[in-house]
Design an enzyme around this catalytic site. Structure first.
Site, short mmCIF file in Angstrom:
data_model
loop_
_atom_site.label_atom_id
_atom_site.label_comp_id
_atom_site.label_asym_id
_atom_site.label_seq_id
_atom_site.Cartn_x
_atom_site.Cartn_y
_atom_site.Cartn_z
N CYS A 9 0.85 -1.20 0.00
CA CYS A 9 0.00 0.00 0.00
C CYS A 9 0.88 1.25 0.00
O CYS A 9 0.76 2.13 0.85
CB CYS A 9 -0.94 0.00 1.20
SG CYS A 9 -1.81 -1.55 1.48
N ALA A 10 1.79 1.34 -0.97
CA ALA A 10 2.93 2.26 -0.91
C ALA A 10 2.62 3.70 -1.25
O ALA A 10 3.29 4.61 -0.75
CB ALA A 10 4.03 1.75 -1.84
N ALA A 11 1.66 3.96 -2.14
CA ALA A 11 1.42 5.34 -2.56
C ALA A 11 0.94 6.19 -1.38
O ALA A 11 0.29 5.66 -0.48
CB ALA A 11 0.38 5.36 -3.68
N PRO A 12 1.32 7.48 -1.36
CA PRO A 12 1.96 8.27 -2.42
C PRO A 12 3.47 8.11 -2.52
O PRO A 12 4.08 8.69 -3.43
CB PRO A 12 1.60 9.70 -2.03
CG PRO A 12 1.49 9.68 -0.55
CD PRO A 12 0.90 8.34 -0.21
N GLY A 13 4.11 7.38 -1.61
CA GLY A 13 5.49 7.02 -1.85
C GLY A 13 6.54 7.64 -0.96
O GLY A 13 7.74 7.42 -1.18
N LYS A 49 7.40 6.90 2.10
CA LYS A 49 8.15 5.86 2.81
C LYS A 49 8.98 5.03 1.83
O LYS A 49 10.09 4.60 2.16
CB LYS A 49 7.18 4.99 3.61
CG LYS A 49 6.40 5.79 4.67
CD LYS A 49 5.37 4.92 5.36
CE LYS A 49 4.53 5.74 6.31
NZ LYS A 49 3.70 6.74 5.60
N ASP A 95 0.79 -0.96 -4.89
CA ASP A 95 -0.45 -0.24 -4.63
C ASP A 95 -1.47 -0.69 -5.66
O ASP A 95 -1.11 -1.01 -6.80
CB ASP A 95 -0.25 1.27 -4.70
CG ASP A 95 -1.38 2.03 -4.00
OD1 ASP A 95 -1.22 2.37 -2.81
OD2 ASP A 95 -2.41 2.28 -4.66
N ASP A 151 -3.52 -5.78 -5.91
CA ASP A 151 -4.21 -5.83 -4.63
C ASP A 151 -3.29 -6.56 -3.66
O ASP A 151 -3.00 -7.75 -3.85
CB ASP A 151 -5.54 -6.57 -4.78
CG ASP A 151 -6.36 -6.59 -3.50
OD1 ASP A 151 -5.76 -6.48 -2.40
OD2 ASP A 151 -7.59 -6.73 -3.58
N CYS A 184 -2.37 5.98 9.81
CA CYS A 184 -2.51 7.40 10.18
C CYS A 184 -3.87 7.61 10.83
O CYS A 184 -4.59 8.56 10.52
CB CYS A 184 -2.31 8.31 8.98
SG CYS A 184 -3.41 7.95 7.58
#
Length: 449
Positions: free
Chosen positions: A259-263, A265, A280, A306, A376
């Site tokens: 689940c990397a976006a927006p990127g 990390k 993502d 997914d 978050c």
């Protein structure tokens, strides 16, 4: 030369920005569309292209201020309107909100705020008959609002009651009020820089936080700031920059960013020398992530998939970062629409997704590898309770407590279980504009060798 006899008169300066602000407010409050959808990408408001940078910044600040102070604004307007807000003309309500927000919290002369709101309703067929009402109410607002706001002392009207009740139950009433107060402040701009933190803080008229993030009060398009085109930094809240650091030294390690976006990390891990695979499910978000990596001269493998179904046939990873989809209630100060778009009932479905993602992450982690889970969210079901349930179900995982030395000595953001929990009211500062963090939770887990 073409005749200008019948050319329409030029529009009053600032009216277009307020008209678009009204459209976007209606999108959030009536159509339940997010600010991100309306401000960026293919579905963004078409009128944004016609605004100058200055008007675009004004429009964004108007919308954000109204959403941050929506409870207070509605209280003030209710007290000034004998028969309540007109329900048959949404633009009249939007115009009242826009005018009152400028009068109360923005550096706009009262007469200009009133005049432009009146013009806003006059230009709308359904709302035009309320022009006199808008004029009278906003003039009274300029005279009487301070007293009306005083009626709210000791209350937190700008946070939905269901959220405030949750925070009071989990953090205590005093901390819940402090969180609510922090959410009312306009956040600063936080940047993760590649190097020369002090030099960039000086150049950007900011300061270096204890955690190394550069915090600045500069506003406007980030693309115009020094260092953007050169790829010297990226936008990332100071709290959001902490979880990726919990891996320690990652140079040469294979790290999976689910689940990397927006990127942000992904960029941290790649900059630290990790061999990163970033996943993502959204092609558009992956495309934006890749654009950011290119600007930053960083490399990572990017995959559109997914995350709950991906990984068949892949070798195991040295580390996995799971920044799971969540209610995002910790980011309300930066995304004030979240407070009015989310509902208590949303959390259960998100918790189920988080549980499935955690199980998938564990299955892709090599023995002796580290899993860092973060959200978050301020909600315990999406943080502490999610990890407690995982540990109860998966005996191969155990906590590796976070120490104060890993987070610049900020012991107040570490829980008794050794997990990370930042709150919007953390990181106080003599200048409140430099204070605060996004609300983040993070836990570090070890897979048994």
């Amino acid at each position: 030369m073409p005749s200008t006899r019948f050319a329409p008169p030029s529009e009053v300066p600032g009216l277009a920005a307020r008209r678009i602000a009204a459209d976007i407010l209606d999108g959030v409050l009536l159509k339940r569309r997010t600010l991100d959808d309306q401000l960026d990408g293919a579905a963004a408001h078409p009128g944004l292209k016609t605004l100058s940078d200055r008007d675009r910044a004004l429009m964004r600040r108007l919308v954000a201020t109204i959403l941050r102070r929506l409870g207070t604004l509605n209280h003030v307007l209710a007290r000034l309107l004998d028969r309540g807000v007109p329900t048959d003309a949404p633009r009249a309500h939007s115009a009242l909100l826009i005018g009152a927000a400028q009068i109360l919290w923005m550096d706009v002369p009262d007469h200009a705020a009133v005049d432009l709101s009146v013009r806003l309703v006059q230009s709308d067929r359904r709302a035009s008959r309320y022009a006199g009402l808008v004029n009278a109410v906003l003039r009274r607002c300029a005279r009487e609002a301070a007293q009306l706001i005083d009626e709210l002392q000791g209350q937190s009207p700008d946070v939905p009651s269901w959220l405030l009740a949750r925070w009071s139950a989990h953090y205590g009433e005093d901390t819940a009020r402090k969180i609510a107060q922090a959410l009312g402040e306009e956040p600063s701009l936080d940047l993760t820089v590649k190097s020369d933190h002090e030099a960039w803080a000086t150049r950007l008229h900011g300061e270096v936080l204890p955690t190394g993030t550069v915090r600045t009060l500069l506003q406007g398009s980030v693309r115009m700031l020094p260092g953007y085109d050169d790829g010297q930094w990226w936008v990332q809240d100071a709290a959001a920059a902490l979880p990726a650091r919990l891996f320690g030294e990652v140079a040469g390690q294979r790290i999976l960013d689910l689940c990397a976006a927006p990127g942000g990390k992904t960029a941290q891990l790649a900059h630290a020398g990790a061999i990163v695979t970033a996943i993502d499910r959204s092609p558009n978000r992956i495309a934006r992530l890749q654009e950011n990596l290119t600007r930053l001269s960083l490399k990572a493998e990017t995959v559109v998939a997914d995350a709950t179904e991906w990984g068949e046939g892949h070798s195991l990873y040295d580390g996995i970062l799971l920044d799971a989809p969540c209610s995002s209630t910790g980011t309300i100060r930066r995304h004030p629409d979240i407070a009015w778009l989310k509902q208590d009932s949303d959390i259960a479905a998100l918790c189920d997704l988080q549980s499935r993602l955690l199980r998938k992450a564990s299955s892709l982690l090599r023995p002796g590898g580290l899993l860092v889970y973060c959200t978050c969210s301020l909600e315990p079901e999406e943080g502490e309770q999610a990890i407690a349930a995982l540990l109860a179900a998966d005996s191969s995982l155990s906590r590796v407590p976070v120490t104060a030395s890993e987070v610049a000595g900020l012991s107040e953001i570490i829980t008794a279980q050794g997990e990370l929990r930042t709150l919007p009211c953390h990181l106080p500062h003599a200048d409140p504009r430099f204070a605060g963090l996004d609300g983040f939770y993070a836990a570090r887990l070890l897979k048994a060798p």
